[in-house]
Design a protein around this motif. Structure first.
Motif, PDB file in Angstrom:
ATOM      1  N   ALA A   1       5.879   4.930   7.696  1.00  0.00           N
ATOM      2  CA  ALA A   1       6.863   5.399   6.881  1.00  0.00           C
ATOM      3  C   ALA A   1       7.676   6.560   7.139  1.00  0.00           C
ATOM      4  N   THR A   2       7.073   7.556   7.764  1.00  0.00           N
ATOM      5  CA  THR A   2       7.616   8.888   8.306  1.00  0.00           C
ATOM      6  C   THR A   2       9.047   8.506   9.442  1.00  0.00           C
ATOM      7  N   SER A   3       8.485   7.650  10.107  1.00  0.00           N
ATOM      8  CA  SER A   3       9.581   7.218  11.167  1.00  0.00           C
ATOM      9  C   SER A   3      10.376   5.764  10.955  1.00  0.00           C
ATOM     10  N   LYS A   4       9.832   5.093   9.741  1.00  0.00           N
ATOM     11  CA  LYS A   4      10.334   3.784   9.235  1.00  0.00           C
ATOM     12  C   LYS A   4      10.056   2.922  10.647  1.00  0.00           C
ATOM     13  N   SER A   5       8.934   3.072  11.217  1.00  0.00           N
ATOM     14  CA  SER A   5       8.558   2.064  12.419  1.00  0.00           C
ATOM     15  C   SER A   5       7.174   1.256  12.519  1.00  0.00           C
ATOM     16  N   TRP A   6       7.266   0.282  13.126  1.00  0.00           N
ATOM     17  CA  TRP A   6       5.967  -0.244  13.163  1.00  0.00           C
ATOM     18  C   TRP A   6       5.245   0.016  14.506  1.00  0.00           C
ATOM     19  N   CYS A   7       3.924   0.565  14.663  1.00  0.00           N
ATOM     20  CA  CYS A   7       3.341   1.151  15.785  1.00  0.00           C
ATOM     21  C   CYS A   7       2.584   0.457  16.564  1.00  0.00           C
ATOM     22  N   ASP A   8       2.261   1.034  18.030  1.00  0.00           N
ATOM     23  CA  ASP A   8       1.662   0.000  18.825  1.00  0.00           C
ATOM     24  C   ASP A   8       0.384  -0.067  18.422  1.00  0.00           C
ATOM     25  N   GLN A   9      -0.267  -1.543  18.893  1.00  0.00           N
ATOM     26  CA  GLN A   9      -1.521  -1.466  18.569  1.00  0.00           C
ATOM     27  C   GLN A   9      -2.406  -0.551  19.489  1.00  0.00           C
ATOM     28  N   ILE A  10      -3.753  -0.277  18.782  1.00  0.00           N
ATOM     29  CA  ILE A  10      -4.827   0.455  19.567  1.00  0.00           C
ATOM     30  C   ILE A  10      -5.934  -0.041  19.079  1.00  0.00           C
ATOM     31  N   THR A  11      -7.233   0.105  20.083  1.00  0.00           N
ATOM     32  CA  THR A  11      -8.202  -0.135  19.683  1.00  0.00           C
ATOM     33  C   THR A  11      -9.223   1.183  19.883  1.00  0.00           C
TER      34      THR A  11
ATOM     35  N   VAL B   1       0.667  -1.200   0.067  1.00  0.00           N
ATOM     36  CA  VAL B   1       0.126   0.247  -0.040  1.00  0.00           C
ATOM     37  C   VAL B   1       0.767   1.107  -0.022  1.00  0.00           C
ATOM     38  N   HIS B   2       1.890   1.090   0.886  1.00  0.00           N
ATOM     39  CA  HIS B   2       2.695   2.341   0.772  1.00  0.00           C
ATOM     40  C   HIS B   2       3.468   2.448  -0.465  1.00  0.00           C
ATOM     41  N   LYS B   3       3.794   1.588  -1.002  1.00  0.00           N
ATOM     42  CA  LYS B   3       4.608   1.715  -2.393  1.00  0.00           C
ATOM     43  C   LYS B   3       3.559   2.148  -3.381  1.00  0.00           C
ATOM     44  N   LEU B   4       2.191   1.748  -3.463  1.00  0.00           N
ATOM     45  CA  LEU B   4       1.337   2.151  -4.582  1.00  0.00           C
ATOM     46  C   LEU B   4       0.481   3.204  -4.385  1.00  0.00           C
ATOM     47  N   ILE B   5       0.492   3.766  -3.253  1.00  0.00           N
ATOM     48  CA  ILE B   5      -0.503   4.949  -2.870  1.00  0.00           C
ATOM     49  C   ILE B   5       0.244   6.259  -2.406  1.00  0.00           C
ATOM     50  N   PRO B   6       0.616   7.095  -3.242  1.00  0.00           N
ATOM     51  CA  PRO B   6       1.331   8.449  -2.998  1.00  0.00           C
ATOM     52  C   PRO B   6       0.671   9.090  -1.707  1.00  0.00           C
ATOM     53  N   GLY B   7       1.208   9.241  -0.820  1.00  0.00           N
ATOM     54  CA  GLY B   7       0.784  10.128   0.199  1.00  0.00           C
ATOM     55  C   GLY B   7       0.458   9.087   1.546  1.00  0.00           C
ATOM     56  N   ALA B   8       0.495   7.933   1.306  1.00  0.00           N
ATOM     57  CA  ALA B   8       0.017   6.738   2.423  1.00  0.00           C
ATOM     58  C   ALA B   8       1.329   6.472   3.179  1.00  0.00           C
ATOM     59  N   ASP B   9       1.606   7.698   4.101  1.00  0.00           N
ATOM     60  CA  ASP B   9       2.624   7.786   5.020  1.00  0.00           C
ATOM     61  C   ASP B   9       2.477   6.687   6.385  1.00  0.00           C
ATOM     62  N   ARG B  10       1.213   6.516   6.563  1.00  0.00           N
ATOM     63  CA  ARG B  10       1.056   5.559   7.624  1.00  0.00           C
ATOM     64  C   ARG B  10      -0.234   4.298   7.081  1.00  0.00           C
ATOM     65  N   VAL B  11       0.143   3.236   7.083  1.00  0.00           N
ATOM     66  CA  VAL B  11      -0.967   1.938   6.470  1.00  0.00           C
ATOM     67  C   VAL B  11      -0.831   1.188   7.657  1.00  0.00           C
ATOM     68  N   SER B  12      -2.057   0.808   7.968  1.00  0.00           N
ATOM     69  CA  SER B  12      -2.542   0.059   8.916  1.00  0.00           C
ATOM     70  C   SER B  12      -3.712  -0.854   8.734  1.00  0.00           C
ATOM     71  N   LEU B  13      -3.876  -2.110   9.143  1.00  0.00           N
ATOM     72  CA  LEU B  13      -4.858  -2.956   8.984  1.00  0.00           C
ATOM     73  C   LEU B  13      -5.689  -3.216  10.642  1.00  0.00           C
ATOM     74  N   TRP B  14      -7.147  -3.215  10.266  1.00  0.00           N
ATOM     75  CA  TRP B  14      -7.626  -3.265  11.583  1.00  0.00           C
ATOM     76  C   TRP B  14      -8.603  -4.325  11.578  1.00  0.00           C
TER      77      TRP B  14
ATOM     78  N   CYS C   1      -5.346   4.152   5.130  1.00  0.00           N
ATOM     79  CA  CYS C   1      -4.121   4.839   4.655  1.00  0.00           C
ATOM     80  C   CYS C   1      -4.195   6.280   5.330  1.00  0.00           C
ATOM     81  N   GLU C   2      -3.159   6.875   5.836  1.00  0.00           N
ATOM     82  CA  GLU C   2      -3.023   8.193   6.393  1.00  0.00           C
ATOM     83  C   GLU C   2      -1.899   9.037   6.054  1.00  0.00           C
ATOM     84  N   SER C   3      -2.079  10.430   5.595  1.00  0.00           N
ATOM     85  CA  SER C   3      -0.932  11.153   5.479  1.00  0.00           C
ATOM     86  C   SER C   3      -0.709  11.995   6.686  1.00  0.00           C
ATOM     87  N   VAL C   4       0.828  12.169   6.601  1.00  0.00           N
ATOM     88  CA  VAL C   4       1.223  12.838   7.825  1.00  0.00           C
ATOM     89  C   VAL C   4       1.805  14.420   7.606  1.00  0.00           C
ATOM     90  N   GLY C   5       1.396  15.370   8.118  1.00  0.00           N
ATOM     91  CA  GLY C   5       2.091  16.623   7.709  1.00  0.00           C
ATOM     92  C   GLY C   5       1.597  17.246   6.495  1.00  0.00           C
TER      93      GLY C   5
END
Length: 165
Positions: free
Chosen positions: A59-69, A29-42, A132-136
Motif C-alpha cells: 500500500a505504500t507504493s500502491k503496487s503488487w510485488c513480485d512473487q518470492i519463495t 486486510v489492508h482496510k481492516l487492519i491499521p498498519g498493514a502496509d503490505r499484505v500477502s498470501l503465501w 501483514c507487515e508494517s513499513v517504516g
C-alpha cells in the motif's frame, strides 16, 4: 456493506477469478487492519519445506510485488513458529525471536518493522500464510487486529482453494 461479509461474498463468487479473489483478500486486510502496509498470501509446498507468495500488495507504493519463495532451511525458526502456533505477532520484527531471521534478506531492504501472520488451512492442515507487515514504523497489533486477521484467514481457508491459483 460489512467488509467481511463483502469478502465472503467475493470468495464464493464463481464469476471472479482466483486473482481477483486474492486481490480482494489483500484489499480487505489492508482496510481492516491499521498498519498493514503490505499484505500477502503465501502457499506452502507439500512438504512444508518452502512457502511461496501468491500475491503481495504494498500500500505504500500502491503496487503488487513480485512473487518470492522462502525456504525452511533458511528460515527454520519462523517456519517452526508459524506451523506450531498458527500465529506470529512480532511488533518489533527485527528483534523478535521468530522473525529476526528475515532481517538481512527481507526486513531491512523493505524497511519492514512489524509483522502479523496467521496460518491458512485446508482440511485442518496448514496450507499457507496470511501476512501483514508494517513499513517504516512499528505497530503493536491490537487484539481486534489479531481477531480480524484470524477471521479473514478462516474465510480464505474455508472458501478458497489456494492450490488452484
Amino acid at each position: 456493506m460489512d467488509p467481511l461479509f463483502k469478502l465472503n461474498t467475493c470468495l464464493t463468487n464463481p464469476d471472479l477469478s482466483g486473482q481477483q479473489k486474492l486481490e480482494m483478500v489483500c484489499a480487505t486486510v489492508h482496510k481492516l487492519i491499521p498498519g498493514a502496509d503490505r499484505v500477502s498470501l503465501w502457499l506452502f509446498n507439500e512438504s512444508k519445506s518452502q512457502v511461496s507468495s501468491l500475491i503481495c500488495f504494498d500500500a505504500t507504493s500502491k503496487s503488487w510485488c513480485d512473487q518470492i519463495t522462502l525456504r525452511r532451511e533458511d528460515f527454520g525458526i519462523y517456519f517452526d513458529a508459524i506451523l506450531n502456533r498458527e500465529f506470529v505477532d512480532a511488533p518489533d520484527a527485527a528483534t523478535h525471536p521468530d522473525t529476526k531471521c528475515f532481517n538481512e534478506s527481507y526486513f531491512t531492504p523493505l524497511n519492514i518493522q512489524s509483522l502479523l501472520d496467521y496460518i491458512l488451512h485446508r482440511n485442518f492442515e496448514p496450507q499457507g500464510i496470511l501476512c501483514c507487515e508494517s513499513v517504516g514504523r512499528q505497530v503493536h497489533w491490537s487484539e481486534e487486529d489479531k481477531q480480524t486477521l484470524k477471521k479473514i484467514a478462516r474465510s480464505c481457508s474455508f472458501f478458497f482453494n489456494l492450490s488452484t491459483n
